[in-house]
Design a protein around this motif. Sequence first.
Motif, PDB file in Angstrom:
ATOM      1  N   PHE A 227      31.012  -9.781  37.329  1.00  0.00           N
ATOM      2  CA  PHE A 227      30.303  -9.806  38.603  1.00  0.00           C
ATOM      3  C   PHE A 227      29.894  -8.405  39.049  1.00  0.00           C
ATOM      4  N   LYS A 228      28.624  -8.285  39.412  1.00  0.00           N
ATOM      5  CA  LYS A 228      28.110  -7.074  40.047  1.00  0.00           C
ATOM      6  C   LYS A 228      27.733  -7.474  41.474  1.00  0.00           C
ATOM      7  N   ILE A 229      28.456  -6.957  42.455  1.00  0.00           N
ATOM      8  CA  ILE A 229      28.306  -7.366  43.852  1.00  0.00           C
ATOM      9  C   ILE A 229      27.674  -6.219  44.637  1.00  0.00           C
ATOM     10  N   THR A 230      26.685  -6.523  45.430  1.00  0.00           N
ATOM     11  CA  THR A 230      26.115  -5.526  46.332  1.00  0.00           C
ATOM     12  C   THR A 230      26.055  -6.106  47.740  1.00  0.00           C
ATOM     13  N   SER A 231      26.272  -5.231  48.744  1.00  0.00           N
ATOM     14  CA  SER A 231      26.170  -5.623  50.144  1.00  0.00           C
ATOM     15  C   SER A 231      25.290  -4.593  50.842  1.00  0.00           C
ATOM     16  N   LYS A 232      24.156  -5.049  51.359  1.00  0.00           N
ATOM     17  CA  LYS A 232      23.196  -4.128  51.975  1.00  0.00           C
ATOM     18  C   LYS A 232      22.840  -4.620  53.373  1.00  0.00           C
ATOM     19  N   VAL A 233      22.475  -3.681  54.245  1.00  0.00           N
ATOM     20  CA  VAL A 233      22.026  -4.005  55.601  1.00  0.00           C
ATOM     21  C   VAL A 233      20.618  -3.471  55.774  1.00  0.00           C
ATOM     22  N   ASN A 234      19.788  -4.205  56.510  1.00  0.00           N
ATOM     23  CA  ASN A 234      18.358  -3.885  56.521  1.00  0.00           C
ATOM     24  C   ASN A 234      17.945  -2.853  57.561  1.00  0.00           C
ATOM     25  N   SER A 235      18.746  -2.636  58.565  1.00  0.00           N
ATOM     26  CA  SER A 235      18.308  -1.718  59.624  1.00  0.00           C
ATOM     27  C   SER A 235      19.522  -1.246  60.422  1.00  0.00           C
ATOM     28  N   SER A 243      21.509  -8.136  72.235  1.00  0.00           N
ATOM     29  CA  SER A 243      20.781  -9.102  71.399  1.00  0.00           C
ATOM     30  C   SER A 243      20.328  -8.506  70.069  1.00  0.00           C
ATOM     31  N   SER A 244      20.509  -7.193  69.897  1.00  0.00           N
ATOM     32  CA  SER A 244      20.093  -6.545  68.655  1.00  0.00           C
ATOM     33  C   SER A 244      20.878  -7.125  67.474  1.00  0.00           C
ATOM     34  N   LYS A 245      20.194  -7.364  66.397  1.00  0.00           N
ATOM     35  CA  LYS A 245      20.872  -7.900  65.206  1.00  0.00           C
ATOM     36  C   LYS A 245      20.301  -7.278  63.941  1.00  0.00           C
ATOM     37  N   VAL A 246      21.099  -7.325  62.908  1.00  0.00           N
ATOM     38  CA  VAL A 246      20.696  -6.832  61.587  1.00  0.00           C
ATOM     39  C   VAL A 246      20.918  -7.948  60.574  1.00  0.00           C
ATOM     40  N   THR A 247      20.278  -7.815  59.442  1.00  0.00           N
ATOM     41  CA  THR A 247      20.413  -8.802  58.366  1.00  0.00           C
ATOM     42  C   THR A 247      21.177  -8.178  57.203  1.00  0.00           C
ATOM     43  N   TYR A 248      22.274  -8.814  56.844  1.00  0.00           N
ATOM     44  CA  TYR A 248      23.006  -8.412  55.647  1.00  0.00           C
ATOM     45  C   TYR A 248      22.506  -9.231  54.464  1.00  0.00           C
ATOM     46  N   THR A 249      22.342  -8.562  53.336  1.00  0.00           N
ATOM     47  CA  THR A 249      21.988  -9.230  52.075  1.00  0.00           C
ATOM     48  C   THR A 249      23.077  -8.930  51.061  1.00  0.00           C
ATOM     49  N   VAL A 250      23.736  -9.963  50.619  1.00  0.00           N
ATOM     50  CA  VAL A 250      24.754  -9.838  49.574  1.00  0.00           C
ATOM     51  C   VAL A 250      24.191 -10.460  48.308  1.00  0.00           C
ATOM     52  N   THR A 251      24.180  -9.701  47.234  1.00  0.00           N
ATOM     53  CA  THR A 251      23.752 -10.250  45.947  1.00  0.00           C
ATOM     54  C   THR A 251      24.929 -10.232  44.984  1.00  0.00           C
ATOM     55  N   VAL A 252      25.023 -11.302  44.222  1.00  0.00           N
ATOM     56  CA  VAL A 252      26.056 -11.413  43.190  1.00  0.00           C
ATOM     57  C   VAL A 252      25.334 -11.678  41.876  1.00  0.00           C
ATOM     58  N   ARG A 253      25.502 -10.785  40.950  1.00  0.00           N
ATOM     59  CA  ARG A 253      24.857 -10.915  39.642  1.00  0.00           C
ATOM     60  C   ARG A 253      25.918 -11.116  38.564  1.00  0.00           C
ATOM     61  N   ASN A 254      25.683 -12.082  37.673  1.00  0.00           N
ATOM     62  CA  ASN A 254      26.505 -12.226  36.471  1.00  0.00           C
ATOM     63  C   ASN A 254      25.934 -11.246  35.457  1.00  0.00           C
ATOM     64  N   ASP A 255      26.594 -10.109  35.308  1.00  0.00           N
ATOM     65  CA  ASP A 255      26.001  -8.947  34.660  1.00  0.00           C
ATOM     66  C   ASP A 255      25.927  -9.109  33.144  1.00  0.00           C
ATOM     67  N   ASP A 256      24.710  -9.393  32.643  1.00  0.00           N
ATOM     68  CA  ASP A 256      24.533  -9.626  31.210  1.00  0.00           C
ATOM     69  C   ASP A 256      24.467  -8.337  30.402  1.00  0.00           C
ATOM     70  N   THR A 257      24.632  -7.168  31.044  1.00  0.00           N
ATOM     71  CA  THR A 257      24.741  -5.945  30.239  1.00  0.00           C
ATOM     72  C   THR A 257      26.087  -5.861  29.540  1.00  0.00           C
ATOM     73  N   ALA A 258      27.064  -6.637  30.001  1.00  0.00           N
ATOM     74  CA  ALA A 258      28.341  -6.747  29.282  1.00  0.00           C
ATOM     75  C   ALA A 258      28.153  -7.746  28.145  1.00  0.00           C
ATOM     76  N   PRO A 259      28.410  -7.372  26.901  1.00  0.00           N
ATOM     77  CA  PRO A 259      28.153  -8.278  25.771  1.00  0.00           C
ATOM     78  C   PRO A 259      29.021  -9.526  25.791  1.00  0.00           C
ATOM     79  N   TYR A 260      30.086  -9.531  26.585  1.00  0.00           N
ATOM     80  CA  TYR A 260      30.985 -10.682  26.617  1.00  0.00           C
ATOM     81  C   TYR A 260      30.752 -11.564  27.841  1.00  0.00           C
TER      82      TYR A 260
END
Length: 702
Positions: A227-235, A243-260
């Motif tokens: 797993f390659k996990i990233t957590s980013k915020v947009n602003s 009332s101010s809000k931000v958007t979090y984006t979490v991506t989870v990648r099954n990292d195929d650069t690992a041969p296994y």
Amino acid sequence: MKSSTFKYSVLTAGIVAAFGLNNITNAAESTAASTPTIKNVASATYKIGTVAQTAVQSNPVTVNITQSAAFSLTAKNDDDNAADDYNRGLTVTPKGRVTFSHTLTNSGNVEDTYTLNLAQGGTIPGSTQDASSYDLDTTNVTYTIYNADDSVKSTTTVTGTVFQNTNITLKPNEHADISIAAKTAGNVGGDSQNLTLSATSEFFTNADTTKATLTNIDNSITKVAVFKITSKVNSTLNLNDPSSKVTYTVTVRNDDTAPYAAAANNIVVFDGLPEGLRLADQPNLSVSNNATIVPGNEGKGTSNSNDSIRVTLLNLAPGETATITFDVQKDQAEVLADPKNTINHASVSLNLGENQTIYDTTDSTDTKQNTANFYPAADDSEVTDGTVSTTTGSDSAAPLVANQRAVSISSPTTKGIPTTTDDTTQVTHSAVIRNTGRETEGDQLGEIKFTITEGTNDNITQIPNTVEVVYDADDNPATANTTYTVTKDGNGDYDLSTAVPKNGGAAWTGMAPNSSVTINYKVESTQAVIDSTEKTTVTLVVGGQDAPSTGARSVENTTVVKGLKLVKQQALNETCDANASLVFTQADVAAKPGDCIVYKITAFNNFANSDAGFNFTDLVITDTTARFNDKAQVLTSSTTPAFAVKLAEVDNANDSPPNNTYGAAAGSTAISGTVPSLDPQKYAALIFSVKINPDGAAPGSI
């Protein structure tokens, strides 16, 4: 995978003493026999142009003259090699369980007892074995014995330790299926473990100890999702505006650069917000990949507000990425401890079974993280400086742009290829990108890209640096097209904006509306297997402003390996009459001393008529006489009885050659002949006969 086979004829002591034992090894098949059994295989070599192609063996045909004893141990799992006696490359998770399947068969005419054993290790050519192994105490072995009619006789399940020195008695034509649910020990991603199953025949132990034991080697490769996990915020978040809000984006990648890397199902993603943050009043929860996302109150805060999200039912193949988004506000009931450096961590957990669960997180201080138990050293790390996200606070202003874009890819191709190519026999695949919208496409970097992804057949490969695109501006055959070269970038993408004209053509300015680009690339083969295929996927990647989301985005091109098909048949000719009406078969034939056997070997060029340039040259069809020595006499026009050796082209697979057009002959070591040229969809056949010695067959296995 393939069976190992032992055979032994049941003869009187005097005949055994007279004939002796003769052992022949062919591929992974071991044979012990004193046998007047004729097992015959033909072979052929040929060229396409000047390039020698893969040698071909026909199917075996067998004449059974007397009873015989035989047994085989077959590795049954599908793997990357059907021609060996290994279960090779099965996947297993760390400390997980993998099932190996085998069949022990009594294919002889006598009842026999077999002693079965498991041993750690075993050598597989070309493979490595790591220190990790199997835990036989927790390994389960189930063996089911079947009667000759395939009805179940008995089923037994024991541990791998108890299984040692297990005796199984099989009557003729009975078999036992052996299933080994092997528990691995001490393995992490990328490790390779071997296990050896052996079967020792009581009959052969008494007759010939050196041929009494057969082995299959089981091999598992440890694979696990990475797993390659990233957590980013947009602003930024305005603390003066509740009332101010931000958007979090979490991506989870099954990292195929690992041969296994392996596919993962039912992944759980959890994000518990830091104290001082909560989900927005309208959190706009979103998750890709058909997963499920629900809000919760499991974050770091102490208020009653929802401050966490949990994603379930998430499935990721290697290379796939899931995207999770949600909106966050300041929790007015809590203090945000570090307004300038608040880090939101996400975690991933995956239950592998066997009481093994991966827990991976972006938080290096989380004591629950256990990836070191599943990945090799250094294959997991964490940074908290935001280097994976875009620069915060960058400003941009852009004019309003109204676009109407429509782009698709189509027209996959299927091509035949020889087992081995040279510069003249490589094949070209293509795909067509069409611009059916109202905007110019591919003139900006990243706007129109494509990828070419090869399949799993390593013997058929795309030739590097052969990608070209042909631009057709107006779909008018009277208008000349322009050819460009495109080079793959560091990400593996071909970007149309980087196209370079060939032969002084016009510079690339993009695809006008209603135009098309044909992508061409070459494919070559090396020692490929006839009838095997390779699927190559050409994927269109559309980016830029207002990128369209509709239209086909990939095509699959198919390469089919063509070449020489060689079929061996036999017919019983009891009268040894050269003019007898014969019925040819690939099945076993029962014969007696003094009978004649007629063999027919049919070669076929299975390239399509449309595959220009793939005629076979120097096609040599050979059947070695060593298979008949001391067992049968090879007949010719000058023997008694007489039976001419013939080699000629025939109309179809059922015909016999009417004459000896190509001068085939029986020599001291082989019956052989050469067909100078065989066009696609054409047949050539070699026919000859042998007479079984009146005194019965002598030693040797054929």
